[in-house]
Design an enzyme around this catalytic site. Sequence first.
Site, PDB file in Angstrom:
ATOM      1  N   SER A 108       0.829  -1.201   0.000  1.00 45.89           N
ATOM      2  CA  SER A 108       0.000   0.000   0.000  1.00 45.89           C
ATOM      3  C   SER A 108       0.869   1.258   0.000  1.00 45.89           C
ATOM      4  O   SER A 108       1.638   1.492  -0.927  1.00 45.89           O
ATOM      5  CB  SER A 108      -0.936  -0.055   1.211  1.00 45.89           C
ATOM      6  N   HIS A 112      -2.756  -0.975  -4.275  1.00 48.02           N
ATOM      7  CA  HIS A 112      -4.215  -0.956  -4.412  1.00 48.02           C
ATOM      8  C   HIS A 112      -4.703   0.479  -4.285  1.00 48.02           C
ATOM      9  O   HIS A 112      -3.946   1.391  -3.969  1.00 48.02           O
ATOM     10  CB  HIS A 112      -4.892  -1.878  -3.388  1.00 48.02           C
TER      11      HIS A 112
END
EC number: 3.4.21.92
Length: 226
Positions: A122, A147
């Site tokens: 992330s 993501h």
Amino acid sequence: MNDYPGSGLHARTQAEYTGARAESRYVIPRFVERTSQGVREYDPYAKLFEERVIFLGVQIDDASANDVMAQLLCLESMDPDRDISVYINSPGGSFTALTAIYDTMQFVKPDIQTVCMGQAASAAAILLAAGTPGKRMALPNARVLIHQPYSETGRGQVSDLEIAANEILRMRSQLEDMLAKHSTTPIEKIREDIERDKILTAEDALAYGLIDQIISTRKMNNSAVA
């Protein structure tokens, strides 16, 4: 409860709170070194800092971001012409904490070498990719996860929900731009990939352009790794 709106992070117990000092999580061995000035006592983090290495091994939140930014600025003031190494093993975290570290990495004068050990997920994946081109690395069994930002905001006035939705879209666009800037992957492919969790091996991250090389030992790369 979402502690970090727009980041997808949730509250943790005090024992899991990674922004706390390392000493509060487990016992860190300390060692003594004799110098010309006398005896000095170190912990591993202090020794790494002395060698211009910042170890980001926690969740990225406001506390850890402030720690990293302070170290970057301090090391720059000590010697603006020597590289700074950032070793990463982080599950990611807050988007605003990410951008604070990211902007500081771009702001300081020294080159920033990034090394993924374990995982860069992330927000941490962005920091890995944001290192100086040619100096972004990963160990063979490391993994990278990218993501889209997400939020669990589902209640409130319509106007508040609209504001939250627009902010998520803004953060997603900013995230896409960062990934496109620091990789060799077209932004259209990035938009498609971050719809769901995209897990990359070290080899995949190299092909994606998020890192420049995979390293397995210092012996092969003594000049590159601090």
